[in-house]
Each structure stands twice: as structure tokens, then as C-alpha cells.
Design a protein around this motif. Structure first.
Motif, short mmCIF file in Angstrom:
data_model
loop_
_atom_site.label_atom_id
_atom_site.label_comp_id
_atom_site.label_asym_id
_atom_site.label_seq_id
_atom_site.Cartn_x
_atom_site.Cartn_y
_atom_site.Cartn_z
N GLY A 127 6.40 14.62 -1.31
CA GLY A 127 6.64 13.30 -0.73
C GLY A 127 6.02 12.15 -1.50
O GLY A 127 5.99 11.03 -1.01
N GLY A 128 5.51 12.43 -2.71
CA GLY A 128 4.87 11.39 -3.50
C GLY A 128 3.41 11.19 -3.14
O GLY A 128 2.83 10.14 -3.43
N ILE B 125 -0.46 12.49 6.11
CA ILE B 125 -1.75 11.82 6.28
C ILE B 125 -2.17 11.05 5.03
O ILE B 125 -3.25 10.47 4.99
CB ILE B 125 -2.87 12.83 6.65
CG1 ILE B 125 -3.07 13.85 5.54
CG2 ILE B 125 -2.56 13.52 7.98
CD1 ILE B 125 -4.27 14.78 5.77
N ASP B 126 -1.31 11.03 4.02
CA ASP B 126 -1.62 10.44 2.73
C ASP B 126 -0.99 9.06 2.62
O ASP B 126 0.23 8.91 2.71
CB ASP B 126 -1.08 11.36 1.62
CG ASP B 126 -1.59 10.97 0.24
OD1 ASP B 126 -1.85 9.78 0.01
OD2 ASP B 126 -1.71 11.88 -0.61
N ALA B 127 -1.82 8.06 2.41
CA ALA B 127 -1.32 6.69 2.32
C ALA B 127 -0.45 6.47 1.08
O ALA B 127 0.34 5.52 1.04
CB ALA B 127 -2.49 5.71 2.29
N ILE C 153 -14.56 14.82 1.11
CA ILE C 153 -14.23 13.97 2.27
C ILE C 153 -13.32 12.83 1.82
O ILE C 153 -13.64 12.12 0.86
CB ILE C 153 -15.52 13.41 2.90
CG1 ILE C 153 -16.44 14.56 3.33
CG2 ILE C 153 -15.19 12.50 4.08
CD1 ILE C 153 -17.85 14.11 3.68
N HIS C 154 -12.20 12.64 2.54
CA HIS C 154 -11.22 11.62 2.14
C HIS C 154 -10.66 10.91 3.37
O HIS C 154 -10.41 11.55 4.41
CB HIS C 154 -10.05 12.26 1.38
CG HIS C 154 -10.48 13.02 0.17
ND1 HIS C 154 -10.64 12.43 -1.06
CD2 HIS C 154 -10.79 14.34 0.00
CE1 HIS C 154 -11.02 13.35 -1.94
NE2 HIS C 154 -11.13 14.51 -1.32
N PRO C 155 -10.42 9.59 3.28
CA PRO C 155 -9.79 8.87 4.39
C PRO C 155 -8.31 9.20 4.50
O PRO C 155 -7.65 9.45 3.48
CB PRO C 155 -9.99 7.40 4.01
CG PRO C 155 -10.09 7.40 2.53
CD PRO C 155 -10.77 8.70 2.15
#
Length: 521
Positions: free
Chosen positions: A149-150, A111-113, A306-308
Motif C-alpha cells: 500500500g506504499g 496504521i502507517d501514515a 517504538i513508532h507512532p
């Protein structure tokens, strides 16, 4: 096909390193550890667990610093409970390797860009591999594998035996191999090997098989007992890295691709991975420099709030779990939120907190309010956000003080009297083993025996010992809340600027002068 191996009517309770099928007897009950690959637990699994802790335990669940769960029960769990745990994926369907499900990944994997690759499929593949290889049961239950995964929330610094760190080289994603070369609690160090994506499982299998063979040889020599087989780092100290990797290479169907000269050095310099220095015998020890310490500090708290997500329109909320402990009521509430508003699962973190993911923007306010209603928090500046404590004297015979109660007293006091503008990491240890937190803290409290009642050695910042610089050698536990208030007010009033960290401030302080201020405040 799922195969259930036979086990006794009740779980064993003689483990040194507890698992689900082989628990251990603690001061306050029988301690069982539920290993969750990548720290993922579904709402349905939560419901099963809640029923068990309410029926057999104290109604409390603890998140560990390996993103697993621990429960304490009045008696050994019966066969039907263990079967339920297997059926719902809370335990391995192969009992003998359940203790090896030590698989860490970033809580924001998938879920991490910022991530270079989603590591969750690798976690699942390795979990499946363990099911098919019961012969691995002889290796240490502490054997652990990490997939980084960076992501922005990095886990490559967490203590693990093997860590695979995603890197990009010439437009392709590889995994930089790190091994746990140092002492207990040290970060894994790079060993100069890049692994293509399509060879990850094969290389992991070879690394583990060579370790299994070494374990078998050592057990036959009767150097180690089967209750305490050798750790991977003991193999590395015995053989050296080169011999280990050479034996691993012999088991691969094809060699790993050759690297251009300097390719790994350039990658490691760019990513600022932990550095290590090897001695003449090929052993290694990790060294945390200032930049790495700062990165660890930030990574420990940046997931709170809260995070996008990389998925458009979705968000995750990082929830502060006080001292990593949840009541069954709180877990039920979080599980219901995940089921109603989110993706139906919770993600545990190695910092003893958790994430609720896949929340629509329109639901964020409602979910946030319900989290607060459960007595939990979402601010990284709350005193509990950066506080860690071992189980204390009520749960461990080695602990001299009730660290949980003492930590709670400080958090409650600070919450009511001071507003923090940055996380302050406080670490409570009932003895000098430092089980709850391996990395340095801003403030450390180490329990001691004292004639006047419960007391602690108080350390601050960085020092010659792992806990920091000794501020007080014998400070009464009952007076710690007021001491911490005075210390933090001095920091806020005298720091160079709002950006100066607490650790930097105390590192530059004259401790004698600081102590005089504290004693006369």
C-alpha cells in the motif's frame, strides 16, 4: 455460511510444501504451516495455538519469512484440532484451498501514515474469494499474492508470484502490477499494467483462473505431478508475459483504462521499484541495484522499536524474535500484552519478527518492560535483530550443521562483548539452498562436512555467488563467536565514518589483508 469439507481422521503428512491439512515429516517431528493472511493473529487465536503446541508439540512456534507460522508436533493433528483451527480462523473453512492462503501485506498496513491505501480489506476480500473457489486447489500451494500500500515498511521486494503496488496518478490510487518473472527468491517486476481500485479483485481472479487453466493443461500432459504442479513463473517462461496478460484481458468484463505514454515509467522512476530486463522471448529477470539493496536493508529493520501510528496518540512496537522462534510461554505473554494494552492482535512480519499495535503512549514503558522480561528485544541493533537461520540439521535432512545452535552462540557472545551501532545481517544456511533468506546478507555461513567437526564456509559482502565473497572455506563452528567479535571490532575501528555500512566496508576490503588481521588479532 461455513462449509466444512470432509477430511481424514488425522492430517496428511506427505506434503512437499506443508500446509495445515497436508503437513510434512521433518527430522524433528511433523511440520505444519499455518497460513495467516497479512500475518494477522488475534489473542484468541494465539490461545488456541498455544494449547495445541503444548499438548502435541515441543512448546515452540516459528515465524516464517512469509509471515506465517510453523509448528512441530509428535504426531499428526487429529480431526478435532483441525476443526478448532477452522472455527477460529487459523485455517480456511474450505480445506482444499487452505494451502493457497499466501497473502502478504505490509505489517504496518492500516496504521502507517505513509501509506496510499489500507490494503487489509483487499487481503480479506481475496481470502473470501478463495473460499468460494475450491477448483483453485490444483494450483501450486506456493502461489502467493502481495499487497503493498506504499507504507514506509515496504513488502514489494519480497518474493511473490503477484504483487500489487499502490501508486498515485492524477490524484487517483491505482495498483501497479508486478509478476514474479525471475528465479526463486527474486523480487517481482513491473509489467506495465495499472489496475483501478474497483477492478483489483476481478483482475486477480482472472490472473489466477488463467494460471489454473494452464496448470490443468500441464497436469493432463503428465508433465507435472499433482504433488508438484507448475509454478506461475513456469507459465511466464513458457508463454511470455504478453500472451499471459492477453488471456487475462479476455476474462475481464471491461478493459483496463488506457494509460498516457510514459505514465508508468515516471511512476516507477519515482518509487524506485525493482527493475527487470526482458529477453527476446518475453521472459524477465530481476536485477537488484545498489539503491534497491540499500532500501531492502533498511526496510528489514526499520519496523523494530517504538513508532507512532497514523492514529493520533497510538504507537506500535516492533519486537525482535530470536531466529523467528517463540516458546509458547513467550507467545502467551505477547498475546496477553496485546489483549491488555493494545488492539488485541499481533502482526507477524516477513523478517520473522512481530508488531504489537494500538498502544497508548501512557502504556509504552510498561509494555516495553514486559517484552524485555519475556527474553525478547526491541532494538534493531541487537545481534538477533538482523540474524536469520534455517532449521538446521535437527529439523532438515539436507542441513549439515545445527545452524540454530551455532547462530544462538554467536548472538549470545556478541550481546555480552560488543555494542553494535547498526544492524549486521548474518545468515546461517545448513546447505547451499539458502531457504531462510533469499536476499544478500552482510555475513553468510554455509554449512559443510568437515573431518574436524561442524564447519562453515564464511562469506562477507557482495560477490560473484549469491552468498558473497568467500572469506574462509572451512571454519570450525565452535570458533565462530570469537571470529565475529574480531571482525566487527575491525569494522568499527577501521571504517571511514560511523555512517559507512558493514557491507560497504567489507566490499572495499582486500580479503587477504582482512583475513591476516583476523587470524592474528
Amino acid at each position: 455460511m461455513i462449509i466444512f469439507l470432509e477430511f481424514s481422521q488425522l492430517q496428511s503428512t506427505t506434503a512437499i510444501c506443508p500446509s495445515l491439512f497436508n503437513a510434512t515429516t521433518a527430522q524433528d517431528g511433523i511440520l505444519s504451516r499455518i497460513r495467516l493472511p497479512a500475518g494477522l493473529i488475534t489473542s484468541t487465536q494465539c490461545e488456541v495455538l498455544i494449547q495445541v503446541v503444548n499438548q502435541f508439540g515441543n512448546g515452540e512456534i516459528q515465524i516464517t519469512n512469509r509471515a506465517n507460522l510453523q509448528i512441530r508436533t509428535d504426531k499428526a493433528l487429529p480431526e478435532e484440532v483441525l476443526l478448532d483451527f477452522q472455527d477460529y480462523g487459523l485455517a480456511s473453512s474450505t480445506e482444499s484451498t487452505d494451502g493457497l492462503r499466501n497473502m502478504m501485506a505490509s505489517p504496518s498496513a492500516g496504521i502507517d501514515a505513509h501509506a496510499k491505501i489500507n490494503t487489509i480489506p483487499l487481503v480479506k476480500a481475496w481470502n473470501f474469494y478463495l473460499l468460494q473457489h475450491p477448483e483453485l486447489a490444483i494450483i501450486s500451494n506456493k502461489f502467493s499474492i502481495c499487497f503493498d500500500g506504499g507504507e514506509a515498511i515496504r513488502v514489494s521486494d519480497r518474493p511473490n508470484d503477484i504483487c500489487l503496488v499502490a501508486v498515485e496518478l492524477n490524484g487517483e490510487i491505482y495498483f501497479d502490477l508486478h509478476l514474479g518473472l525471475g528465479d526463486r527468491g527474486d523480487s517481482p517486476a513491473p509489467v506495465g499494467v495499472l489496475i483501478p481500485q474497483n477492478q483489483v479483485l476481478e483482475v486477480l481472479a482472472a490472473l489466477t483462473e488463467v494460471y489454473r487453466q494452464y496448470t490443468e493443461q500441464e497436469l493432463e500432459k503428465k508433465i507435472y505431478s499433482r504433488s508438484r504442479p507448475p509454478r506461475l513463473r513456469e507459465l511466464l517462461h513458457d508463454w511470455g508475459v504478453d500472451k499471459y496478460l492477453a488471456l487475462v484481458a479476455e476474462k475481464l468484463s471491461s478493459p483496463l483504462p488506457p494509460l498516457e505514454r510514459g505514465a508508468l515509467d515516471n511512476l516507477n522512476n519515482k518509487s524506485k521499484v525493482p527493475l527487470f530486463k526482458g529477453d527476446a522471448e518475453g521472459r524477465g529477470i530481476t536485477s537488484l541495484n545498489d539503491a534497491l539493496s540499500s532500501r531492502i536493508e533498511k526496510a528489514s529493520f526499520q519496523h523494530i522499536g517504538i513508532h507512532p501510528q497514523k492514529q493520533s496518540g497510538l504507537f506500535y512496537i516492533g519486537v525482535v524474535i530470536p531466529l523467528g522462534r517463540l516458546t509458547s510461554y513467550q507467545l502467551q505473554g505477547l498475546s496477553s500484552l496485546a489483549k491488555q494494552y493494545a488492539g488485541g492482535a499481533l502482526r507477524l512480519t516477513p523478517w520473522q519478527n512481530l508488531l504489537i499495535t494500538d498502544i497508548a503512549k501512557a502504556d509504552i514503558e510498561q509494555v516495553t518492560q514486559e517484552i524485555l522480561n519475556l527474553g525478547l528485544y526491541i532494538s534493531a541493533n541487537h545481534p538477533y535483530a538482523a540474524m536469520a537461520a534455517c532449521s538446521g540439521s535437527t529439523g532438515c535432512k539436507a542441513a549439515l550443521n545445527d545452524t540454530q545452535i551455532d547462530a544462538q552462540a554467536i548472538a549470545t557472545h556478541l550481546e555480552n562483548c560488543i555494542q553494535l551501532d547498526s544492524p549486521i545481517n548474518m545468515h546461517f544456511s545448513g546447505c547451499d539452498k539458502s531457504c531462510s533468506q533469499h536476499h544478500p546478507s552482510d555475513i553468510a555461513f554455509v554449512g559443510i562436512q568437515a573431518n574436524h567437526g561442524d564447519a562453515y564456509i564464511v562469506y562477507v559482502g557482495d560477490g560473484n555467488v549469491s552468498f558473497g565473497r568467500k572469506l574462509y572455506a572451512d571454519y570450525p563452528a565452535k570458533n565462530l563467536p570469537e571470529l565475529m567479535e574480531r571482525l566487527l571490532r575491525i569494522y568499527q575501528h577501521q571504517r571511514q565514518n560511523p555512517q559507512q555500512s558493514f557491507r560497504d566496508f567489507v566490499n572495499k576490503c582486500n580479503l587477504r589483508e582482512l583475513k591476516q588481521l583476523l587470524d592474528h588479532d
